[in-house]
Design an enzyme around this catalytic site. Sequence first.
Site, PDB file in Angstrom:
ATOM      1  CG  HIS A 242      74.368 -31.193 -26.789  1.00  0.00           C
ATOM      2  ND1 HIS A 242      74.871 -32.448 -26.528  1.00  0.00           N
ATOM      3  CD2 HIS A 242      75.441 -30.362 -26.843  1.00  0.00           C
ATOM      4  CE1 HIS A 242      76.193 -32.384 -26.440  1.00  0.00           C
ATOM      5  NE2 HIS A 242      76.568 -31.130 -26.611  1.00  0.00           N
TER       6      HIS A 242
ATOM      7  CB  SER B 233      79.571 -35.751 -25.480  1.00  0.00           C
ATOM      8  OG  SER B 233      78.684 -34.748 -25.898  1.00  0.00           O
TER       9      SER B 233
END
Length: 280
Positions: free
Chosen positions: A37, A189
Amino acid sequence: MKIIKTKKELQAEIEQLKSAKKTIGFVPTMGALHAGHIALVHRCVSDNDCCVVSVFVNPTQFNNPDDLKKYPRDLKKDVSLLEAAGVCLVFAPEADEMYSAEEINTCFDFDFGGLDKVMEGKFRPGHFNGVVQVVSKLFSLVKPDRAYFGEKDFQQLAIIHRMTELMDFPVRIVDCSIVREPSGLAMSSRNERLTDEQRKKAAKISEVLFESRNFVSAKSPKELAAWVVDKINAVDGLNVEYYDIVDAVNLTGIEEWNDNCIGCIAVFCGDVRLIDNIRY
Ligand code: PAF
């Protein structure tokens, strides 16, 4: 850096930026931020006057309630990473701010020309409708000049390109390469949910994908896909859900190799579902 919780506040900030003729870059996320990210954020910060990041675990894109419940959340940590990366606005709404009770239960129906019927779309019914529902809403609120998406979610990226075209959003979609852990495991994640032992096993996924490149001249796409599935399933604790070698434009299966093929995989490592892909 401002942290915004409501659509109204966000719209006011965006109006100010637009009237000051600032360019707006946007990185939509579901939080639990990792180096993948942050790579998108760095690119966004350097390309635009203002980088807006959304942190919202979108309930409408989860077809499995358990996956939604277990999805990692740590807004405090996310905020400090985003501040350090030079973000100007973080939009972190609650679900009832994003959706009315009626919307959250409405199936958003969209014609993706078949892109949503294969791979992730086949195994996670309704997933892409939820993604498009939230991303189209976010695009309407943030009005970005550019929006940044990772290639790990290759099918999502194809669908976002299509949605942008069909809905005439005046935004440039910027495709960003997969970021990998030193072991080769694609950053996600969901990796946070792996034990140390599972993490080692999960690294085998990318190892096999990279190795498979050596056999393109010896095997057909179907034979190579079967080889990848067998090699990964041979690792105790890994269970391939699908591995499809497809045309990278329309995501349809291929009989013969062409110069724009991609292999996309979903693998369960215990109860953690991981995806990855490789270009051939
Ligand atoms: O890729 C993701 O994290 C999500 O699908 C997105 C694009 C933020 C929409 O919720």
